[in-house]
Design a protein around this motif. Structure first.
Motif, PDB file in Angstrom:
ATOM      1  N   UNK A 193       0.824  -1.199   0.000  1.00 35.55           N
ATOM      2  CA  UNK A 193       0.000   0.000   0.000  1.00 35.55           C
ATOM      3  C   UNK A 193       0.862   1.255   0.000  1.00 35.55           C
ATOM      4  N   UNK A 194       0.301   2.328  -0.524  1.00 37.52           N
ATOM      5  CA  UNK A 194       0.944   3.626  -0.485  1.00 37.52           C
ATOM      6  C   UNK A 194      -0.118   4.709  -0.565  1.00 37.52           C
ATOM      7  N   UNK A 195       0.271   5.927  -0.241  1.00 37.52           N
ATOM      8  CA  UNK A 195      -0.619   7.063  -0.390  1.00 37.52           C
ATOM      9  C   UNK A 195      -1.199   7.609   0.894  1.00 37.52           C
ATOM     10  N   UNK A 196      -0.964   6.942   2.002  1.00 39.33           N
ATOM     11  CA  UNK A 196      -1.457   7.445   3.263  1.00 39.33           C
ATOM     12  C   UNK A 196      -0.678   8.661   3.718  1.00 39.33           C
ATOM     13  N   UNK A 197      -1.202   9.318   4.740  1.00 36.38           N
ATOM     14  CA  UNK A 197      -0.537  10.493   5.269  1.00 36.38           C
ATOM     15  C   UNK A 197      -1.460  11.336   6.103  1.00 36.38           C
ATOM     16  N   UNK A 198      -1.016  12.553   6.363  1.00 31.02           N
ATOM     17  CA  UNK A 198      -1.775  13.518   7.159  1.00 31.02           C
ATOM     18  C   UNK A 198      -2.504  14.476   6.238  1.00 31.02           C
ATOM     19  N   UNK A 199      -3.793  14.666   6.490  1.00 34.72           N
ATOM     20  CA  UNK A 199      -4.599  15.562   5.677  1.00 34.72           C
ATOM     21  C   UNK A 199      -5.586  16.299   6.572  1.00 34.72           C
ATOM     22  N   UNK A 200      -5.940  17.510   6.182  1.00 34.28           N
ATOM     23  CA  UNK A 200      -6.915  18.291   6.936  1.00 34.28           C
ATOM     24  C   UNK A 200      -8.332  17.814   6.659  1.00 34.28           C
ATOM     25  N   UNK A 201      -9.247  18.026   7.597  1.00 38.26           N
ATOM     26  CA  UNK A 201     -10.657  17.700   7.329  1.00 38.26           C
ATOM     27  C   UNK A 201     -11.140  18.362   6.048  1.00 38.26           C
ATOM     28  N   UNK A 202     -11.887  17.603   5.265  1.00 33.70           N
ATOM     29  CA  UNK A 202     -12.349  18.078   3.974  1.00 33.70           C
ATOM     30  C   UNK A 202     -11.389  17.811   2.838  1.00 33.70           C
ATOM     31  N   UNK A 203     -10.208  17.370   3.149  1.00 30.44           N
ATOM     32  CA  UNK A 203      -9.207  17.101   2.139  1.00 30.44           C
ATOM     33  C   UNK A 203      -9.375  15.735   1.503  1.00 30.44           C
ATOM     34  N   UNK A 204      -8.417  15.403   0.648  1.00 30.17           N
ATOM     35  CA  UNK A 204      -8.484  14.165  -0.123  1.00 30.17           C
ATOM     36  C   UNK A 204      -7.158  13.426  -0.092  1.00 30.17           C
ATOM     37  N   UNK A 205      -7.251  12.129  -0.234  1.00 26.48           N
ATOM     38  CA  UNK A 205      -6.098  11.264  -0.406  1.00 26.48           C
ATOM     39  C   UNK A 205      -6.456  10.168  -1.389  1.00 26.48           C
ATOM     40  N   UNK A 206      -5.468   9.661  -2.078  1.00 25.58           N
ATOM     41  CA  UNK A 206      -5.662   8.493  -2.919  1.00 25.58           C
ATOM     42  C   UNK A 206      -4.690   7.402  -2.502  1.00 25.58           C
ATOM     43  N   UNK A 207      -5.234   6.286  -2.085  1.00 23.86           N
ATOM     44  CA  UNK A 207      -4.438   5.140  -1.698  1.00 23.86           C
ATOM     45  C   UNK A 207      -4.261   4.203  -2.880  1.00 23.86           C
ATOM     46  N   UNK A 208      -3.114   3.576  -2.933  1.00 21.53           N
ATOM     47  CA  UNK A 208      -2.829   2.592  -3.966  1.00 21.53           C
ATOM     48  C   UNK A 208      -2.360   1.306  -3.323  1.00 21.53           C
ATOM     49  N   UNK A 209      -2.669   0.207  -3.963  1.00 22.75           N
ATOM     50  CA  UNK A 209      -2.210  -1.097  -3.504  1.00 22.75           C
ATOM     51  C   UNK A 209      -1.873  -1.938  -4.715  1.00 22.75           C
ATOM     52  N   UNK A 210      -0.627  -2.331  -4.811  1.00 16.27           N
ATOM     53  CA  UNK A 210      -0.155  -3.124  -5.934  1.00 16.27           C
ATOM     54  C   UNK A 210       0.126  -4.549  -5.486  1.00 16.27           C
ATOM     55  N   UNK A 211      -0.409  -5.495  -6.220  1.00 16.89           N
ATOM     56  CA  UNK A 211      -0.161  -6.908  -5.966  1.00 16.89           C
ATOM     57  C   UNK A 211       0.975  -7.382  -6.856  1.00 16.89           C
ATOM     58  N   UNK A 212       1.946  -8.010  -6.256  1.00 19.88           N
ATOM     59  CA  UNK A 212       3.077  -8.544  -6.994  1.00 19.88           C
ATOM     60  C   UNK A 212       3.253 -10.025  -6.682  1.00 19.88           C
ATOM     61  N   UNK A 213       3.975 -10.703  -7.553  1.00 22.47           N
ATOM     62  CA  UNK A 213       4.249 -12.114  -7.330  1.00 22.47           C
ATOM     63  C   UNK A 213       3.244 -13.058  -7.940  1.00 22.47           C
ATOM     64  N   UNK A 214       2.316 -12.530  -8.736  1.00 19.05           N
ATOM     65  CA  UNK A 214       1.317 -13.346  -9.403  1.00 19.05           C
ATOM     66  C   UNK A 214       1.142 -12.863 -10.831  1.00 19.05           C
ATOM     67  N   UNK A 215       1.062 -13.807 -11.748  1.00  6.45           N
ATOM     68  CA  UNK A 215       0.835 -13.468 -13.144  1.00  6.45           C
ATOM     69  C   UNK A 215      -0.642 -13.335 -13.479  1.00  6.45           C
ATOM     70  N   UNK A 216      -1.504 -13.685 -12.541  1.00 10.85           N
ATOM     71  CA  UNK A 216      -2.947 -13.627 -12.745  1.00 10.85           C
ATOM     72  C   UNK A 216      -3.557 -12.413 -12.066  1.00 10.85           C
ATOM     73  N   UNK A 217      -4.569 -11.877 -12.705  1.00  9.87           N
ATOM     74  CA  UNK A 217      -5.329 -10.792 -12.103  1.00  9.87           C
ATOM     75  C   UNK A 217      -6.100 -11.301 -10.896  1.00  9.87           C
ATOM     76  N   UNK A 218      -6.033 -10.555  -9.815  1.00  6.24           N
ATOM     77  CA  UNK A 218      -6.784 -10.924  -8.625  1.00  6.24           C
ATOM     78  C   UNK A 218      -8.259 -10.594  -8.836  1.00  6.24           C
ATOM     79  N   UNK A 219      -9.138 -11.607  -8.787  1.00  3.47           N
ATOM     80  CA  UNK A 219     -10.561 -11.321  -9.018  1.00  3.47           C
ATOM     81  C   UNK A 219     -11.178 -10.372  -8.011  1.00  3.47           C
TER      82      UNK A 219
END
Length: 122
Positions: free
Chosen positions: A6-32
Motif C-alpha cells: 500500500x501507499x498514499x497514506x498520510x496527514x490531511x486536513x478535514x475536507x481534504x483528499x487522499x488516494x491510496x494505492x495497492x499493488x499486488x506482486x508475485x502473481x501473473x494472474x489478475x486478482x478477481x
C-alpha cells in the motif's frame, strides 16, 4: 508468493483528499477480488470498499458518496480515492486481495497488505 504493498497514506486536513494505492506482486494472474479495510484505534477492522476484476463494487455506508474504489487489472493495482475526509476516517487502511472470486461472496480474503496510516486532523 503474492505481496500487497500500500501507499498514499498520510496527514490531511478535514475536507481534504487522499488516494491510496495497492499493488499486488508475485502473481501473473489478475486478482478477481481486491479492496480495502480499515482499523481505527480501539475498534475492529471494518470493510471500506471492494471491487472485482469485472468492476463490481461494494462500499461501507460511511464511504458511500465520498470514497471511490477503482482498479487497473493490467497493473494488478487497486485504488481508493477518498474525498471529504473527516477526523473519524483516521485509521490504518489495509489492502486485501484474493485469487478466487468466491471470496467476494464469502468475504474471506487470502492476502493482506501491511497497512498505510491515514490521519485526518486540523
Amino acid at each position: 508468493q503474492v505481496q500487497l504493498v500500500e501507499s498514499g497514506g498520510g496527514l490531511v486536513q478535514p475536507g481534504g483528499s487522499l488516494r491510496l494505492s495497492c499493488a499486488a506482486s508475485g502473481s501473473s494472474k489478475t486478482m478477481p477480488v481486491m479492496g480495502w479495510y480499515r482499523q481505527a484505534p480501539g475498534k475492529q477492522r471494518e470493510l471500506v470498499a471492494g471491487i472485482t476484476s469485472g468492476y463490481e463494487t461494494r462500499y461501507a455506508e460511511f464511504a458511500q458518496g465520498r470514497f471511490t474504489i477503482s482498479r487497473d487489472n493490467a497493473k494488478n493495482t487497486v485504488y481508493l480515492q477518498m474525498n471529504s475526509l473527516k477526523p473519524e476516517d483516521t485509521a490504518v487502511y489495509f489492502c486485501y486481495a484474493d485469487p478466487l472470486f468466491q471470496a467476494w461472496l464469502l468475504e474471506d480474503y487470502t492476502y493482506w497488505g501491511q497497512g498505510t496510516q491515514v490521519t485526518v486532523s486540523s
